[in-house]
Scaffold this motif. Sequence first.
Motif, PDB file in Angstrom:
ATOM      1  N   SER A 252       0.822  -1.213   0.000  1.00  0.00           N
ATOM      2  CA  SER A 252       0.000   0.000   0.000  1.00  0.00           C
ATOM      3  C   SER A 252       0.852   1.257   0.000  1.00  0.00           C
ATOM      4  CB  SER A 252      -0.922  -0.001   1.223  1.00  0.00           C
ATOM      5  OG  SER A 252      -1.728  -1.156   1.247  1.00  0.00           O
TER       6      SER A 252
ATOM      7  N   ALA B 260       0.548   4.010  -2.815  1.00  0.00           N
ATOM      8  CA  ALA B 260       0.157   5.374  -2.456  1.00  0.00           C
ATOM      9  C   ALA B 260       1.117   6.393  -3.055  1.00  0.00           C
ATOM     10  CB  ALA B 260       0.105   5.513  -0.936  1.00  0.00           C
TER      11      ALA B 260
ATOM     12  N   VAL C  39       0.206   6.754  -6.661  1.00  0.00           N
ATOM     13  CA  VAL C  39      -0.992   7.560  -6.850  1.00  0.00           C
ATOM     14  C   VAL C  39      -0.674   9.044  -6.687  1.00  0.00           C
ATOM     15  CG1 VAL C  39      -3.273   8.085  -5.891  1.00  0.00           C
ATOM     16  CG2 VAL C  39      -2.560   5.707  -6.193  1.00  0.00           C
TER      17      VAL C  39
ATOM     18  N   ALA D  20      -4.415   8.288 -11.878  1.00  0.00           N
ATOM     19  CA  ALA D  20      -4.263   8.254 -10.422  1.00  0.00           C
ATOM     20  C   ALA D  20      -5.489   7.628  -9.763  1.00  0.00           C
ATOM     21  CB  ALA D  20      -4.031   9.666  -9.888  1.00  0.00           C
TER      22      ALA D  20
ATOM     23  N   ALA E 170      -5.597   4.080  -7.767  1.00  0.00           N
ATOM     24  CA  ALA E 170      -6.090   4.049  -6.384  1.00  0.00           C
ATOM     25  C   ALA E 170      -7.193   3.005  -6.222  1.00  0.00           C
ATOM     26  CB  ALA E 170      -6.596   5.430  -5.981  1.00  0.00           C
TER      27      ALA E 170
ATOM     28  N   GLY F 105      -6.903  -0.341  -3.904  1.00  0.00           N
ATOM     29  CA  GLY F 105      -7.803  -0.568  -2.789  1.00  0.00           C
ATOM     30  C   GLY F 105      -8.701  -1.774  -2.953  1.00  0.00           C
TER      31      GLY F 105
END
Length: 373
Positions: free
Chosen positions: A263, A267, A270, A282, A286, A290
């Motif tokens: 993650s 992140a 992103v 982006a 994301a 997720g």
Amino acid sequence: MPDTPTKPPLISPDVIRISALVLATALITLIFFGMIRGFLISLLMAAIVAEMSRPLYRRIQRMVGGRRNPAAAITLTLIIVLGIVPIFFIATVAAEQALGLPRTVVRVLDGLAERSATWEWPDWLPYEEDMDQIGPEVISKIGDLVSATARYMVGTMSAVTRGTALLFLDTFIFLYALFFFLKMETPVMKQILRFTGLAPETQHKLADRAVSVSRATIKGVLVIGVVQGVLGGLGFWAAGIDGATFWGVVMAIVSIIPGVGPSLVLAVGVLFLFAAGDTTAAIGLALWAGLVVTTIDNILRPILVGRDTQMHDILILVSTFGGLGMFGAVGLILGPVVAGVFVTIWATLAEAVMEQSEHPEEAPSDGPAAQSG
């Protein structure tokens, strides 16, 4: 003239012979392990892979009429084609991408630093007047961190991609030992435990639990890490981020960190896309992170690990990084396995002590008296 009683020797001949045998055994053992110490990692990896591949070998053996040599040869071929060749290919591509990554990161961060000079920070942001100076410095530090990560990955994977004679020799020893380990009816670990002097039931219990912990650890760390790394790398590739294979390898490694895993890397990707102005990519990355990458662990872990004994996440984390630092790339597997054996040995010892405290009148089952009968 009466015979004078002879004084018994201070050390009996039996004690001398046993001491000499122990000393000679220790000396020869030290010489032997000193002689093969360069191949111990290859042999240990072969033993681990053989135990992990034993169900596949048994299935193939039944298909070829119970013949061990053809079954071992087919199993070894599958391991080479499906495991070793892809690892070499991915490591080579990732190392090449890592070499060019610092230049790409520096170029992108320089552009972001120039943009940051014209950014208007919101009024509610604390220390708004200092952000104009802090922003470019933060961007520069991020560039240094990424460059250091790339250099570390290049140094770690260079041993795999260097193509030296030692690498080929280690690979040959690994494959050669794996072929014979697969054919063994009794696993190598159980054969080694026969020389410990423990009771047979303790030997079987220790070996079974060590294998169970090792299997669960390898599945939980290696397989899930590879899956998350592949999915994360595909997300980076689809989003147009350079070095997708390299970042996939990074995500596979950091997937061992509980609660963070890939993650953190996703992140950063992103945020990078948002800063570069590619809002659509982006948002897509994301959502992919997720809904797919970070949730696949919850789906795969119960299926792969099952009821095998699991270790605490902290122990997996420190043993993986510790193994990586001690053994190199293979430490990603060896580290958790060593930790699994460590947990198993201490758990077995604790159970033995507890059983002895509950039944003090019984003689210890692992003592010489128990085994002499």
